[in-house]
Design an enzyme around this catalytic site. Sequence first.
Site, PDB file in Angstrom:
ATOM      1  CD  GLU A 114      -2.237  -2.576   1.367  1.00  0.00           C
ATOM      2  OE1 GLU A 114      -0.800  -2.704   1.762  1.00  0.00           O
ATOM      3  OE2 GLU A 114      -2.871  -3.030   1.292  1.00  0.00           O
ATOM      4  CG  HIS A 135     -10.704  -6.652   7.100  1.00  0.00           C
ATOM      5  ND1 HIS A 135      -9.623  -6.590   8.513  1.00  0.00           N
ATOM      6  CD2 HIS A 135     -10.292  -7.092   6.763  1.00  0.00           C
ATOM      7  CE1 HIS A 135      -8.808  -7.779   7.499  1.00  0.00           C
ATOM      8  NE2 HIS A 135      -9.336  -7.966   6.685  1.00  0.00           N
TER       9      HIS A 135
END
Lengths: 328, 347
Positions: free
Chosen positions: A60, A129
């Site tokens: 990322e 998440h």
Amino acid sequence: MALITYRDALNQALREEMRRDPDIFLIGEEVGAYQGAYKVSRGLLEEFGEWRVRDMPIAELGFTGLGVGAAMVGLRPIVEYMTWSFALLAIDGIVNAAAKLRYMSGGQFKMPITFRGPSGAANQLAATHSQALEAWYAHVPGLKVVAPATARDAKGLLKSAIRDENPVVFLEGELLYGMKAEVPEDEDFTLPLGVSDVKRPGDDVTIVVHSRPVHSALRATEILEREDGISAELIDPRTLRPMDIDTILDSVRRTNRCVIVEEGWPFCGIGAQIVDDIQREAFDYLDAPVARVTGADAPHPYAGNLEQLHFPQAEYIVKAARRVCYRE
Amino acid sequence: MATNITKSDELLGLDRDALVEMLRWMILGRRFEERCGEMYQVGEIGGFCHLYIGQEAVAVGALTPLRKDDYVITAYRDHVHGLLCGMDPGRIMAELFGRVAGCSKGKGGSMHLFDPAVGFMGGHAIVGGHLPLAVGIGYAIRYRETDQVCVCFLGDSVANIGAFNESLNMAALFQLPVVFVIENNQYGMGTAVHRAAAIENLADRACAYSGMQGWTIDGMDVLEVRGTIEMAIDRARTHKLPSLIEAKTYRFVGHSMSDPNYGHYRTKEEVSQFKSHDDPIKRFIERLVKRQVISAADLDSLEQEVKKILDDSVEFAKSSPIPQPDDLYSDIYTGEFPGIRRRDPWR
Ligand SMILES: Cc1ncc(C[n+]2csc(CCOP(=O)(O)OP(=O)(O)O)c2C)c(N)n1
Ligand SMILES: [Mg+2]
């Protein structure tokens, strides 16, 4: 108009913009061959080829910077995160690079980059998440932050985000992808950033809410109407930075009462900022303290019942509206 | 694999003008930094200021063979790289002074110099943060199908941060024309390389990426740096392959202005050893004198020329006004940003 999902609305926005401008490209994990982890980029690799739709390694920080570097030399990258929780590994690229390069260089760079992906909780994905981190990004000068709640808003705002010359953090609702709405098919359809949308007009209380809880709040307004005869006005700022606070203030000056709803945590949340704006600019109009309904001040739990308890449910919004209307 | 290029005494076949030009850059770099140190002492420059003294052979060797349309990006020890790209010394000095005539209007300072008009892409102060940006520039070069290259400088400490692996992997994976140049000055602040990196030669890490070549070279020999970078540039320009060059060098001064030249983490003897035996400028001058490329008189006139540039740049910086209060809120966004001062009634 066509009745399409939020997912397909985003797909249309990407496709139309990429057809319009060859400098736009999309990068992220699984955006190409897999067609998008949530199928938002379906068919784009086939149409635009691998330099414009590029699968990234799970890196990322690296691919965020790839986007920022390409924007520094004039391209218009769209960086997709599989979820915004994973973008925590990339926050240096967003906050230290994208948001600051224009300022630190005395205006020598434009930064036409869009960071996008699903945000907020889904179904029982637990604490790593399931997070609504928009307050983090909205805090940062140099960024714009957008969080659409409907398919129509998603398409119109994504197109504007891509056309913007500044870095835009675009938070999609992980649980909204399958939700349908009427969406204009016209390629020139866009919605301006920084303009609130009155999703339901009303007279007795103002409810300010963005992203997925908009739908819980809409249900709450129906209950309030039916059971209490309270007419609630629902305002979705849609863009959290820059926020169209005037539409909210105008409403509060009429209704004299306000409830602010968000999925994120309460402390230093988006609502905390709106409360401050209201008390500074509309203090004399208030007939009750402003109430906030937020996600619980706890990490997101796995167990189904606890997860439901974490969300800003319609039931809590109803309670809060009754409280500020002194109807408990 | 790391390989040493053979030390050639052939001066790389460069003509006198090219060699003198390199020497001129090295002297300008050294004297510019010395002048920055003086300006810091008298309070004209503030904040963090990292000087490049001792490392000149790396930037000069690496940047003199570049084309005007190539890109350069580096960390915060960036003054000399900016100069070599063609930035105006006066505008750099004015930036360090925090004046509006500075390259970034006084808003970036020493660690954040930028001048994209000459291909200088900064000036980045988060360790490792600029490596992914270099990869993005390389991606844009391939996207547009030009034959530019991007040279990315990094400190030795960067070889240990995650962005290093992410960036080198992507540069190799997508075959990007990026040349990574590690300036191994033996320390990351006060941490010696061997106390931070579990490897002897940092360039050996190139072997982890297909198609990437690594070189560990003497970064005090400006011609060795230049000869190596020329090979790396050719790989990038012609074959779209990235390289990793580790130039072993040494900083003669403290990490930043607040760090003494020696003391806790390195000895006075170590520093003076390098200064007397491995000064890249002295070494280059000795070589040029021996080959009769330059004379003492040439050196004198170079020093005079450089001194004039520095005097002018300090003069220019001093004559520039400080920023206006309104500049606090300018250059955050392009165009209008409604309500940006709304929550700030006091200023
Ligand atoms: C991510 C990050 N961590 C820590 C720092 C503080 N810091 C600035 S320079 C530096 C040492 C870097 O050493 P090196 O990369 O070898 O470069 P050099 O200073 O030797 O040129 C540190 C720890 C920083 N700027 N960024
Ligand atoms: Mg170092």
